[in-house]
Design a protein around this motif. Structure first.
Motif, PDB file in Angstrom:
ATOM      1  N   ARG A  35      -9.524  -7.666   9.870  1.00  0.00           N
ATOM      2  CA  ARG A  35      -8.082  -7.992   8.388  1.00  0.00           C
ATOM      3  C   ARG A  35      -7.464  -6.752   8.365  1.00  0.00           C
ATOM      4  O   ARG A  35      -6.177  -7.309   8.079  1.00  0.00           O
ATOM      5  N   ILE A  36      -7.940  -5.493   8.396  1.00  0.00           N
ATOM      6  CA  ILE A  36      -6.761  -4.258   8.510  1.00  0.00           C
ATOM      7  C   ILE A  36      -5.011  -4.623   9.379  1.00  0.00           C
ATOM      8  O   ILE A  36      -4.353  -4.553   8.852  1.00  0.00           O
ATOM      9  N   GLU A  37      -5.681  -5.150  10.998  1.00  0.00           N
ATOM     10  CA  GLU A  37      -4.187  -6.031  11.820  1.00  0.00           C
ATOM     11  C   GLU A  37      -4.015  -6.953  11.430  1.00  0.00           C
ATOM     12  O   GLU A  37      -2.930  -6.938  12.058  1.00  0.00           O
ATOM     13  N   TYR A  38      -4.972  -7.847  10.436  1.00  0.00           N
ATOM     14  CA  TYR A  38      -3.892  -8.679  10.345  1.00  0.00           C
ATOM     15  C   TYR A  38      -3.055  -8.885   9.028  1.00  0.00           C
ATOM     16  O   TYR A  38      -1.557  -8.877   9.078  1.00  0.00           O
ATOM     17  N   LEU A  39      -3.612  -7.893   8.381  1.00  0.00           N
ATOM     18  CA  LEU A  39      -2.465  -7.183   7.353  1.00  0.00           C
ATOM     19  C   LEU A  39      -1.426  -6.843   7.195  1.00  0.00           C
ATOM     20  O   LEU A  39      -0.510  -7.096   6.900  1.00  0.00           O
ATOM     21  N   ILE A  40      -1.533  -5.657   8.803  1.00  0.00           N
ATOM     22  CA  ILE A  40      -0.180  -5.171   9.150  1.00  0.00           C
ATOM     23  C   ILE A  40       1.041  -6.191   9.797  1.00  0.00           C
ATOM     24  O   ILE A  40       1.822  -5.526   9.914  1.00  0.00           O
ATOM     25  N   LEU A  51      -5.606   1.392   1.157  1.00  0.00           N
ATOM     26  CA  LEU A  51      -6.957   1.780   1.375  1.00  0.00           C
ATOM     27  C   LEU A  51      -7.991   1.660   1.350  1.00  0.00           C
ATOM     28  O   LEU A  51      -8.785   0.067   1.269  1.00  0.00           O
ATOM     29  N   VAL A  52      -9.015   1.754   2.652  1.00  0.00           N
ATOM     30  CA  VAL A  52     -10.753   1.324   3.346  1.00  0.00           C
ATOM     31  C   VAL A  52     -11.176   2.578   2.922  1.00  0.00           C
ATOM     32  O   VAL A  52     -11.511   3.602   2.835  1.00  0.00           O
ATOM     33  N   ILE A  53     -12.396   1.501   1.961  1.00  0.00           N
ATOM     34  CA  ILE A  53     -13.242   2.353   1.180  1.00  0.00           C
ATOM     35  C   ILE A  53     -14.619   2.406   1.544  1.00  0.00           C
ATOM     36  O   ILE A  53     -15.018   1.197   1.709  1.00  0.00           O
ATOM     37  N   THR A  54     -15.408   3.950   2.337  1.00  0.00           N
ATOM     38  CA  THR A  54     -16.760   3.229   2.797  1.00  0.00           C
ATOM     39  C   THR A  54     -17.460   3.864   1.755  1.00  0.00           C
ATOM     40  O   THR A  54     -17.168   5.058   1.085  1.00  0.00           O
ATOM     41  N   PHE A  55     -19.406   4.711   2.344  1.00  0.00           N
ATOM     42  CA  PHE A  55     -19.681   5.131   0.904  1.00  0.00           C
ATOM     43  C   PHE A  55     -20.286   6.515   1.978  1.00  0.00           C
ATOM     44  O   PHE A  55     -20.984   7.444   1.470  1.00  0.00           O
ATOM     45  N   THR A  56     -19.445   6.582   3.341  1.00  0.00           N
ATOM     46  CA  THR A  56     -20.670   7.528   4.107  1.00  0.00           C
ATOM     47  C   THR A  56     -19.295   7.850   5.065  1.00  0.00           C
ATOM     48  O   THR A  56     -18.342   7.399   5.224  1.00  0.00           O
ATOM     49  N   LYS A  57     -19.160   9.210   5.215  1.00  0.00           N
ATOM     50  CA  LYS A  57     -17.732   9.752   6.158  1.00  0.00           C
ATOM     51  C   LYS A  57     -18.673   9.317   7.747  1.00  0.00           C
ATOM     52  O   LYS A  57     -17.257   9.098   8.552  1.00  0.00           O
ATOM     53  N   TYR A  58     -19.382   8.837   7.407  1.00  0.00           N
ATOM     54  CA  TYR A  58     -20.162   9.255   9.317  1.00  0.00           C
ATOM     55  C   TYR A  58     -19.563   6.906   9.499  1.00  0.00           C
ATOM     56  O   TYR A  58     -18.602   6.697  10.184  1.00  0.00           O
ATOM     57  N   ALA A  59     -19.840   6.368   8.456  1.00  0.00           N
ATOM     58  CA  ALA A  59     -18.854   4.936   8.167  1.00  0.00           C
ATOM     59  C   ALA A  59     -17.708   4.877   8.382  1.00  0.00           C
ATOM     60  O   ALA A  59     -17.050   4.278   8.575  1.00  0.00           O
ATOM     61  N   GLN A 204       0.852   1.949  -7.994  1.00  0.00           N
ATOM     62  CA  GLN A 204       1.555   1.555  -6.486  1.00  0.00           C
ATOM     63  C   GLN A 204       1.288   1.730  -5.270  1.00  0.00           C
ATOM     64  O   GLN A 204       1.641   1.540  -4.280  1.00  0.00           O
ATOM     65  N   LYS A 205       0.506   3.166  -4.527  1.00  0.00           N
ATOM     66  CA  LYS A 205       0.574   3.756  -3.834  1.00  0.00           C
ATOM     67  C   LYS A 205      -0.888   2.627  -2.797  1.00  0.00           C
ATOM     68  O   LYS A 205      -0.506   2.692  -1.877  1.00  0.00           O
ATOM     69  N   PHE A 206      -1.558   2.267  -3.262  1.00  0.00           N
ATOM     70  CA  PHE A 206      -2.030   1.269  -2.693  1.00  0.00           C
ATOM     71  C   PHE A 206      -2.709  -0.222  -3.032  1.00  0.00           C
ATOM     72  O   PHE A 206      -3.470  -0.391  -4.093  1.00  0.00           O
ATOM     73  N   PRO A 207      -1.737  -0.601  -3.106  1.00  0.00           N
ATOM     74  CA  PRO A 207      -1.508  -2.095  -3.159  1.00  0.00           C
ATOM     75  C   PRO A 207      -2.561  -3.323  -2.975  1.00  0.00           C
ATOM     76  O   PRO A 207      -3.240  -4.285  -2.847  1.00  0.00           O
ATOM     77  N   TYR A 208      -3.109  -2.852  -1.722  1.00  0.00           N
ATOM     78  CA  TYR A 208      -4.187  -3.254  -0.417  1.00  0.00           C
ATOM     79  C   TYR A 208      -5.632  -2.711  -0.563  1.00  0.00           C
ATOM     80  O   TYR A 208      -5.989  -1.558   0.292  1.00  0.00           O
ATOM     81  N   ILE A 209      -6.877  -2.881  -1.529  1.00  0.00           N
ATOM     82  CA  ILE A 209      -7.965  -2.122  -1.148  1.00  0.00           C
ATOM     83  C   ILE A 209      -9.479  -3.124  -0.746  1.00  0.00           C
ATOM     84  O   ILE A 209      -8.807  -4.246  -0.949  1.00  0.00           O
ATOM     85  N   LEU A 210      -9.714  -2.506   0.025  1.00  0.00           N
ATOM     86  CA  LEU A 210     -10.799  -2.689   1.289  1.00  0.00           C
ATOM     87  C   LEU A 210     -11.932  -1.766   0.969  1.00  0.00           C
ATOM     88  O   LEU A 210     -11.976  -0.972   0.944  1.00  0.00           O
ATOM     89  N   ILE A 211     -13.633  -2.673   0.529  1.00  0.00           N
ATOM     90  CA  ILE A 211     -14.290  -2.521   0.583  1.00  0.00           C
ATOM     91  C   ILE A 211     -15.329  -2.585   1.014  1.00  0.00           C
ATOM     92  O   ILE A 211     -15.900  -2.936   1.168  1.00  0.00           O
ATOM     93  N   ASP A 212     -15.819  -1.538   1.872  1.00  0.00           N
ATOM     94  CA  ASP A 212     -17.853  -2.086   2.837  1.00  0.00           C
ATOM     95  C   ASP A 212     -18.800  -1.689   1.669  1.00  0.00           C
ATOM     96  O   ASP A 212     -18.823  -0.841   0.938  1.00  0.00           O
ATOM     97  N   GLU A 213     -20.162  -2.052   2.480  1.00  0.00           N
ATOM     98  CA  GLU A 213     -21.042  -1.807   1.278  1.00  0.00           C
ATOM     99  C   GLU A 213     -21.065  -1.955   0.297  1.00  0.00           C
ATOM    100  O   GLU A 213     -21.828  -1.159  -0.294  1.00  0.00           O
TER     101      GLU A 213
END
Length: 621
Positions: A35-40, A51-59, A204-213
């Motif tokens: 989806r990130i690829e598609y947006l770009i 902006l892509v947010i996960t819950f752990t540094k590993y993820a 304004q900096k992050f108009p697209y946000i994706l959140i995992d888990e």
């Protein structure tokens, strides 16, 4: 990397809120990366606006790696991070915070130890660690849920009122000019609420946000995200409400369940194909999770046909269970399954103790993300071992000091000043107090009585005849500890001694086990990798997958855990069992015992649900 229709729909989503329900093994990481690829590439969104947010540094690292693989380059400045790293980034920009501003766990414990008065002189340090850990978790939950401390009621027993502890802790942090882990979330939320100009800048900096888990989100995290995503609300959230298992950390599955109320126009997409597990495992797991009332209904289908039925096995006791699992592991290894493709899952780390002993004894390598639990290091076990060493004639001054007043005999430390301590020297010290000499005589007689007994019988004598259980109950009441949990630990210690004929044999086993554990830990640290059979708590197994999975200890009181009494708690325990089941790709074996620690046991209600609601399908044997 072909996509199914549901994945294609998720990847092609452009603007507005979208809720993606991603069941186990449904390819959610691939879907997010595509989806990130598609947006770009298709919608021409600038990478730095995502902006892509996960819950752990590993993820976060894995997601970034997957995205770069798809793009064929690492030159796209998409922002990947955890909630805490993103919010820290914002606070650093707004307030100039540095790493020295963050309170370490050591500093946090020191503050709380000071506030609560520290431990008593002879108090077991491991008990204090448990207490402080529980205290920090509760402080974190209050902050994560944005609860008013003035009306908050603690369900735990503390040395002083929880509100006083909380307030004193906050004051001390303020005096030191420090913030803790949860403050990063709370302060960021407060910043956005009070400074709309700053909020607008970050919107304004992050108009697209994706959140995992997304199922693991807590209230304060969600409050910040809602403000950050406004007014465009290009919020793409991916998760599975059936895998929300971190309520003890403050996560709220209700947030995901009510997402469409907060965003009435949100698109909902179900990733309905499980590519990981075969059909029997998928069908069996759905039978169990369907017992929960508060969830999204999902019709999940397996990509792979059913090869092996889920096996439900009843064994005599935990020792027989561990030997059975050991035999089955050896069988799978002979069939060509790699060690790293086999996992044993359990409810708490303590439940793996007997199995780790057998694996060490048979020199089968294993890895464990959580610290391997050595039950003999628990303060109750150390008390019992001191008694046993005295009876075996190898006790030292430290053993006398440890148990001289457990139960209370009014023996003072000043009576044991010499390096060597014996009952004669104690009698000599108290020669002018006949009642004390009688107590010392009684103690010596008791120890001599069980010195010729088996370890199991000796522990029973210590607990019942000498009165250690009575002492432990009084100690638990005074220290506001859970006596049931302490007694259960002692039951396990006693059960472990059952197979040994003499006190010396059991003492030798305890010492050898500790040495082998230490050696295994050092070897694993030096290798820097996780080799061997994987041992995980159910929580620790989340996000992982294996060819063969054993779930051990599937008894009522363990699964669900005995402390889970409310409906919402039982539902989380069922979700945890579901998570454990869906780690398996080809083979799933669930075992439970007829008895444990000398007590009759019943199968887990989840086992009954799995075995008794087949509806004509034969997924279980």
């Amino acid at each position: 990397m072909s996509l199914n229709e549901a994945q294609k729909a998720a990847v092609a989503h452009f603007k507005g809120p979208c809720l993606v329900l991603a069941g186990p093994g449904s390819g959610k990481t691939l879907t997010i990366a595509k989806r990130i690829e598609y947006l770009i590439k298709v919608y021409k969104v600038r990478p730095e606006e995502i902006l892509v947010i996960t819950f752990t540094k590993y993820a976060a690292g894995e997601m970034r790696k997957r995205f770069y693989q798809i793009m064929g380059s690492d030159s796209y400045p998409v922002n990947f991070g955890t909630f805490h790293s993103v919010y820290y980034w914002i606070l650093k920009w707004a307030y100039g915070l540095g790493r020295t501003s963050l309170l370490s766990d050591r500093e946090k414990y020191a503050i709380l130890r000071k506030i609560t008065g520290g431990q008593e002189e002879d108090g077991p340090e491991e008990r204090e660690e448990d207490y402080l850990r529980g205290l920090t978790e509760e402080i974190g939950r209050v902050k994560n849920n944005r609860q008013d401390i003035g009306t908050y009621h603690s369900l735990r027993n503390h040395k002083m009122p929880f509100r006083e502890i909380f307030s004193a802790y906050e004051e001390e942090k303020k005096r030191l000019g420090k913030i803790d882990f949860e403050d990063m979330l709370v302060f960021c939320c407060r910043l956005f609420e009070e400074r709309r100009d700053i909020l607008k800048k970050w919107q304004q900096k992050f108009p697209y946000i994706l959140i995992d888990e997304f199922q693991d989100i807590n209230q304060v995290q969600y409050d910040v995200i809602r403000m950050l995503a406004a007014p465009l609300c290009n919020l793409f959230v991916v998760g599975d409400d059936d895998q929300s298992v971190y309520g003890f950390r403050g996560s709220k599955p209700e947030i995901m369940l009510e997402f469409e109320k907060d965003y009435p126009g949100a698109k909902r997409i179900l990733l309905d194909v499980n590519y990981r597990s075969d059909a029997h495992i998928v069908s069996g797991a759905l039978k169990v999770i369907s017992g929960n009332k508060k969830r999204y209904e999902k019709d999940i289908r397996a990509f792979k046909a059913g090869e092996n039925k889920i096996q439900l096995v009843k064994l005599k006791d935990p020792i027989a269970e561990s030997l059975y699992v050991l035999k089955q592991i050896e069988k799978r290894l002979e069939e060509g399954v790699k060690k790293e493709e086999i996992a044993v899952l359990f409810r708490t780390a303590a439940d793996a103790r007997i199995l780790t002993e057998e694996l060490l004894k048979h020199q089968i390598p294993f890895s464990m993300k959580e610290k391997v639990y050595n039950i003999y290091e628990h303060f109750t076990a150390r008390d019992i071992l001191s008694y046993i060493r005295l009876a075996a004639g190898c006790g030292e001054r430290k053993d006398f000091l440890r148990i001289m007043n457990r139960p209370n005999r009014y023996i003072g430390r000043d009576s044991m000043r010499d390096a060597q301590v014996g009952f004669d020297s104690l009698r000599e010290f108290y020669c002018d107090k006949r009642w004390m000499v009688e107590r010392i005589d009684e103690m010596e007689d008791d120890i001599q009585t069980f010195s010729a007994q088996s370890p199991y019988a000796a522990i029973e004598f210590i607990r019942k005849s000498i009165g250690y259980d009575g002492f432990l109950k009084e100690y638990a009441e005074y220290q506001r500890l859970d006596f049931g949990q302490l007694s259960e630990t002692l039951d396990k210690v006693q059960e472990s001694a059952k197979v040994y004929a003499t006190l010396e044999e059991w003492l030798a086993h305890v010492e050898t086990y500790g040495e082998l554990l230490l050696k295994r830990q050092k070897e694993q640290e030096s290798k820097g990798s996780e080799e061997g059979i994987a041992l995980h708590t159910m929580h620790g197994a989340k996000g992982l997958e294996y060819d063969t999975v054993f779930i051990i200890g599937a008894n009522e009181g363990t699964m669900p855990y005995r402390k889970a009494t409310l409906e919402k708690e039982i539902e989380e325990e069922r979700r945890l069992f579901y998570v454990a089941m869906t780690r398996a790709k080809r083979m799933l074996i669930i075992s439970h015992t007829k008895e444990k620690n000398g007590k009759n046991m019943s199968s887990s209600r989840f086992v009954y649900e799995l075995a008794g609601s087949q509806n004509g399908k034969n997924d279980v044997e």
